[in-house]
Enzyme design. Structure first.
Site: not given
Ligand code: GLU
Length: 313
Positions: A249, A267, A73, A197, A70
């Site tokens: 988060y 994650v 992002k 994504y 993530s």
């Molecule tokens: N590729 C992971 C998902 O979409 C990213 C999750 C993350 O790092 O928050 O579930």
């Protein structure tokens, strides 16, 4: 806030952290919902700090590549803002969600408009915006391209095994995308958007590369990024604000309280933190806490920001 950090002190703080954290027993648990991530050893710990000028300072496993997940992002958002500017905010909000990163509940009550670009549906909309606003000559994987450019390292790549693992198990992300399509907030085809994504999430970087890639946010959008993307000081400030409020988060408030720096976690166990006007920090340890943030990476950045007096508050 002071500008150039005391490099000698910084080096000794980083070495102290890396030595202590190498032997720390309480390391959290690896993410196992993406099978490929479950195989990464809990023993890794790395940290890197990239001051505005000069080479990054490294400690522990700072040269070992990990799945940025993530954290991508942040770079996706940077590309989307470059392509469509503030019109992005018609399709994605700027508020913390208070729900898990992959929650579908809020999307339903808010008619397909994700709360912010750092939860999964927000990042999927961002990926859709990037795909839908490509110009001839644009790179095939613009987020990867931006990471390579910012880190000044063309060797950065997508981890194909992680990517395949996400494709095989990412049903929830597809569900989020189809739901947004039903609400008219997705222009591309779901398989193509979700693939893009997943590919950005599967970018692998070391702490050194990640700290370098994040440095433009510490530099008010200036530096390498200024030639590539239209990152004005105002835009950098806003990306930092979103990292502070939405980057970790459902623990973003707690992280602001403890660390006081804009942070984005993934994650894979990585965290990118920004000390505006001073440096970008990347820390990595694959073990996560119950909110999905790396337990030791968070603790390390907390210790570092306290020792160096880097909180923005
Ligand atoms: N590729 C992971 C998902 O979409 C990213 C999750 C993350 O790092 O928050 O579930």
């Amino acid at each position: 806030m002071p500008n150039a950090p005391d490099l000698e002190k910084l080096k000794s703080v980083l070495d102290g952290i890396a030595t202590r954290y190498a032997g720390e027993a309480e390391r959290g648990d690896v993410a196992d919902y993406i099978p490929e991530l479950a195989d990464v050893s809990l023993n890794h710990f790395g940290i890197a700090v990239a001051p505005l000028q000069g080479a990054p300072l490294l400690a522990g496993d700072a040269e070992v590549a990990f799945s940025i997940q993530s954290i991508s992002k942040v770079f996706g958002l940077t590309v989307a803002l470059e392509r469509v500017g503030a019109t992005l905010w018609r399709r994605v909000g700027r508020e913390p969600s208070g729900d898990p990163f992959n929650s579908i509940v809020q999307l339903e009550s808010e008619r397909g408009k994700p709360r912010n670009p750092f939860i999964n549906p927000g990042a999927i909309v961002v990926a859709d915006v990037i795909l839908g606003n490509a110009k001839p000559g644009d790179p095939e994987e613009p987020v990867l391209d931006l990471c390579r450019y910012l880190a000044e390292d063309p060797s950065i790549t997508v981890d194909e095994a992680v990517f395949q693992s996400e494709v095989a198990t990412g049903h929830r992300n597809r569900a989020l995308a189809y739901f947004m399509q039903a609400e008219g907030n997705l222009e591309g085809e779901v398989p193509e958007v979700v693939k893009s994504y997943f590919r950005q999430c599967s970018i692998a970087m070391s702490c050194r590369q990640l700290a370098m890639a994040g440095r433009f946010l510490a530099a008010g959008g200036q530096g390498a990024a200024a030639d590539h993307a239209a990152v004005t000081p105002e835009r950098a400030r806003r990306i930092n604000a979103l990292m502070m409020t939405c980057g970790c988060y459902d623990a973003s408030g707690e992280v602001a309280f403890r660390i006081g720096l804009p942070c984005k976690s993934g994650v894979g166990g990585g965290i990118l933190a920004i000390a505006p006007g001073i440096a970008a920090i990347a820390a990595w340890c694959p073990g996560l806490d119950d909110k999905g943030n790396s337990r030791l990476a968070l603790a390390a950045i907390e210790e570092l920001s306290r020792e160096m007096g880097w909180s923005v508050f």
